[in-house]
Design a protein around this motif. Structure first.
Motif, PDB file in Angstrom:
ATOM      1  N   GLY A  22      17.627  47.329  17.291  1.00 34.84           N
ATOM      2  CA  GLY A  22      17.454  46.981  18.699  1.00 34.84           C
ATOM      3  C   GLY A  22      18.744  46.829  19.471  1.00 34.84           C
ATOM      4  O   GLY A  22      18.721  46.514  20.663  1.00 34.84           O
ATOM      5  N   ILE A  23      19.870  47.060  18.845  1.00 33.68           N
ATOM      6  CA  ILE A  23      21.159  46.868  19.523  1.00 33.68           C
ATOM      7  C   ILE A  23      21.365  47.931  20.597  1.00 33.68           C
ATOM      8  O   ILE A  23      21.813  47.623  21.700  1.00 33.68           O
ATOM      9  CB  ILE A  23      22.301  46.851  18.495  1.00 33.68           C
ATOM     10  CG1 ILE A  23      22.157  45.608  17.609  1.00 33.68           C
ATOM     11  CG2 ILE A  23      23.667  46.884  19.181  1.00 33.68           C
ATOM     12  CD1 ILE A  23      23.057  45.594  16.398  1.00 33.68           C
ATOM     13  N   LEU A  24      21.046  49.179  20.317  1.00 36.92           N
ATOM     14  CA  LEU A  24      21.277  50.245  21.292  1.00 36.92           C
ATOM     15  C   LEU A  24      20.400  50.098  22.522  1.00 36.92           C
ATOM     16  O   LEU A  24      20.817  50.443  23.630  1.00 36.92           O
ATOM     17  CB  LEU A  24      21.060  51.615  20.639  1.00 36.92           C
ATOM     18  CG  LEU A  24      21.990  51.957  19.480  1.00 36.92           C
ATOM     19  CD1 LEU A  24      21.644  53.327  18.910  1.00 36.92           C
ATOM     20  CD2 LEU A  24      23.447  51.891  19.895  1.00 36.92           C
ATOM     21  N   SER A  25      19.199  49.598  22.367  1.00 31.26           N
ATOM     22  CA  SER A  25      18.316  49.434  23.524  1.00 31.26           C
ATOM     23  C   SER A  25      18.706  48.244  24.388  1.00 31.26           C
ATOM     24  O   SER A  25      18.216  48.110  25.501  1.00 31.26           O
ATOM     25  CB  SER A  25      16.862  49.305  23.064  1.00 31.26           C
ATOM     26  OG  SER A  25      16.696  48.147  22.273  1.00 31.26           O
ATOM     27  N   ALA A  26      19.619  47.410  23.906  1.00 33.67           N
ATOM     28  CA  ALA A  26      20.011  46.208  24.634  1.00 33.67           C
ATOM     29  C   ALA A  26      21.263  46.401  25.488  1.00 33.67           C
ATOM     30  O   ALA A  26      21.713  45.456  26.140  1.00 33.67           O
ATOM     31  CB  ALA A  26      20.244  45.058  23.647  1.00 33.67           C
ATOM     32  N   VAL A  27      21.835  47.609  25.500  1.00 34.33           N
ATOM     33  CA  VAL A  27      23.082  47.824  26.245  1.00 34.33           C
ATOM     34  C   VAL A  27      22.873  48.830  27.363  1.00 34.33           C
ATOM     35  O   VAL A  27      21.967  49.661  27.316  1.00 34.33           O
ATOM     36  CB  VAL A  27      24.235  48.292  25.319  1.00 34.33           C
ATOM     37  CG1 VAL A  27      24.517  47.250  24.255  1.00 34.33           C
ATOM     38  CG2 VAL A  27      23.939  49.641  24.697  1.00 34.33           C
ATOM     39  N   ASP A  28      23.727  48.728  28.388  1.00 39.04           N
ATOM     40  CA  ASP A  28      23.691  49.685  29.493  1.00 39.04           C
ATOM     41  C   ASP A  28      24.647  50.845  29.273  1.00 39.04           C
ATOM     42  O   ASP A  28      24.456  51.925  29.822  1.00 39.04           O
ATOM     43  CB  ASP A  28      24.064  48.992  30.809  1.00 39.04           C
ATOM     44  CG  ASP A  28      23.043  47.945  31.212  1.00 39.04           C
ATOM     45  OD1 ASP A  28      21.833  48.183  31.003  1.00 39.04           O
ATOM     46  OD2 ASP A  28      23.443  46.890  31.724  1.00 39.04           O
ATOM     47  N   ALA A  29      25.704  50.594  28.493  1.00 43.87           N
ATOM     48  CA  ALA A  29      26.717  51.626  28.283  1.00 43.87           C
ATOM     49  C   ALA A  29      27.339  51.477  26.898  1.00 43.87           C
ATOM     50  O   ALA A  29      27.364  50.384  26.332  1.00 43.87           O
ATOM     51  CB  ALA A  29      27.806  51.521  29.347  1.00 43.87           C
ATOM     52  N   VAL A  30      27.841  52.601  26.398  1.00 42.08           N
ATOM     53  CA  VAL A  30      28.514  52.626  25.102  1.00 42.08           C
ATOM     54  C   VAL A  30      29.841  53.353  25.277  1.00 42.08           C
ATOM     55  O   VAL A  30      29.880  54.454  25.839  1.00 42.08           O
ATOM     56  CB  VAL A  30      27.668  53.355  24.036  1.00 42.08           C
ATOM     57  CG1 VAL A  30      28.430  53.437  22.715  1.00 42.08           C
ATOM     58  CG2 VAL A  30      26.325  52.678  23.852  1.00 42.08           C
ATOM     59  N   LEU A  31      30.910  52.713  24.829  1.00 46.54           N
ATOM     60  CA  LEU A  31      32.206  53.385  24.753  1.00 46.54           C
ATOM     61  C   LEU A  31      32.414  53.786  23.304  1.00 46.54           C
ATOM     62  O   LEU A  31      32.408  52.935  22.417  1.00 46.54           O
ATOM     63  CB  LEU A  31      33.349  52.464  25.197  1.00 46.54           C
ATOM     64  CG  LEU A  31      33.379  52.034  26.650  1.00 46.54           C
ATOM     65  CD1 LEU A  31      34.634  51.187  26.912  1.00 46.54           C
ATOM     66  CD2 LEU A  31      33.344  53.226  27.584  1.00 46.54           C
ATOM     67  N   LEU A  32      32.569  55.069  23.075  1.00 44.07           N
ATOM     68  CA  LEU A  32      32.778  55.595  21.738  1.00 44.07           C
ATOM     69  C   LEU A  32      34.235  56.004  21.601  1.00 44.07           C
ATOM     70  O   LEU A  32      34.710  56.888  22.330  1.00 44.07           O
ATOM     71  CB  LEU A  32      31.861  56.791  21.497  1.00 44.07           C
ATOM     72  CG  LEU A  32      31.998  57.519  20.174  1.00 44.07           C
ATOM     73  CD1 LEU A  32      31.655  56.579  19.008  1.00 44.07           C
ATOM     74  CD2 LEU A  32      31.127  58.756  20.159  1.00 44.07           C
TER      75      LEU A  32
END
Length: 113
Positions: free
Chosen positions: A27-37
């Motif tokens: 559920g971590i990915l669904s809880a964020v608005d943006a991802v910096l890779l």
């Protein structure tokens, strides 16, 4: 905002995808608005691919991560190739500070105050 980086272990894209998928399952990915890779390291003291191979390895890893994130959170903005983590040159990211990702302009802003 979620900051993701690989280690200096030079993981194949498939393995990185498995790790990111486990974040999605929790559920971590669904809880964020943006991802910096972070831009992944693709060479070390014993392995130094040519420029084209390094670009291919980075592109493969970014594509897998974007694909996995989009399956768990299609609205998330993913900014791949940011120079932080185990790479050079390296930005210093203000953990706990303000970071803004402007997906339309493809820009990242950080407040270090």
């Amino acid at each position: 905002m979620l900051l993701l980086e690989t280690s200096e272990e030079l993981l194949p894209a498939r393995n990185v995808g498995w790790i990111v998928r486990s974040l999605g399952e929790r559920g971590i990915l669904s809880a964020v608005d943006a991802v910096l890779l972070a831009r992944p390291p693709v060479s070390d003291f014993t392995r130094r691919p040519d420029k084209a191979e390094r670009a291919r390895l980075r592109a493969e890893q970014a594509a897998v991560v974007v694909e996995v994130i989009s399956s768990y959170n299609p609205q998330a903005v993913v900014c791949a190739g940011v120079p932080f983590g185990h790479t050079r040159p390296q930005w210093i990211i203000p953990h706990g500070g303000e970071i803004t990702v402007d997906g339309a302009r493809q820009r990242v802003f950080a407040d270090y105050s």
